[in-house]
Design a protein around this motif. Structure first.
Motif, short mmCIF file in Angstrom:
data_model
loop_
_atom_site.label_atom_id
_atom_site.label_comp_id
_atom_site.label_asym_id
_atom_site.label_seq_id
_atom_site.Cartn_x
_atom_site.Cartn_y
_atom_site.Cartn_z
N GLU A 55 -65.82 -103.12 -9.92
CA GLU A 55 -66.67 -102.26 -10.76
C GLU A 55 -66.71 -100.84 -10.23
O GLU A 55 -66.69 -99.87 -10.99
N LEU A 115 -65.69 -98.55 -13.28
CA LEU A 115 -66.83 -97.96 -13.99
C LEU A 115 -67.67 -97.01 -13.16
O LEU A 115 -68.43 -96.21 -13.69
N LYS A 124 -62.17 -109.55 -15.15
CA LYS A 124 -63.24 -109.13 -16.06
C LYS A 124 -63.51 -107.63 -15.94
O LYS A 124 -63.58 -106.92 -16.95
N MET A 125 -63.60 -107.15 -14.71
CA MET A 125 -63.87 -105.72 -14.52
C MET A 125 -62.67 -104.88 -14.93
O MET A 125 -62.82 -103.79 -15.49
N GLU A 130 -60.58 -105.58 -17.34
CA GLU A 130 -60.58 -105.53 -18.81
C GLU A 130 -61.69 -104.62 -19.34
O GLU A 130 -61.50 -103.91 -20.33
N GLU A 131 -62.83 -104.60 -18.66
CA GLU A 131 -63.96 -103.78 -19.12
C GLU A 131 -63.78 -102.30 -18.81
O GLU A 131 -64.18 -101.46 -19.60
N GLY A 132 -63.19 -102.01 -17.64
CA GLY A 132 -63.25 -100.63 -17.19
C GLY A 132 -61.97 -99.90 -16.96
O GLY A 132 -61.97 -98.69 -16.74
#
Length: 107
Positions: free
Chosen positions: A38, A42, A99-100, A102-104
């Protein structure tokens, strides 16, 4: 991720461009891996370091993810990382980092 590593990653992203950087993590715990992932995508969620509020969007992987393993010389991987596959929850680590990513990830 310590403050010195955050500062160095930020410097490299500014110098080389985020599209030219892939961050490899070696954290043993899924929560730790998620937090580090993260931070480089992000921004620092603890708001304590140089990446607080800075969304670099870098690609991030855990060293034990299959995509990375495929890129490493098998002898080197065996010597340096294979033992960790036996004692760590590779699926959980990969899930958190993925997950991170793909999100960020911007790249």
């Amino acid at each position: 991720m310590d403050l010195q590593n955050q500062a160095r990653i930020k410097e490299l992203a500014e110098e080389l461009g985020g599209e030219n950087i892939v961050v490899l993590l070696g954290a043993a715990e899924p929560d730790t891996a998620s937090l580090a992932a993260e931070t480089v995508t992000l921004g620092d969620p603890t708001f304590a370091g140089p990446l607080a509020g800075v969304s670099l969007g870098l690609k991030v992987y855990h060293i034990l993810e299959p995509e990375i393993r495929a890129e490493i010389d098998p002898a080197v991987y065996e010597e340096q990382a294979a033992m960790m596959e036996m004692v760590l929850d590779v699926d959980a680590l990969a899930a958190e980092v993925s997950k991170m990513r793909e999100e960020g990830s911007k790249y």
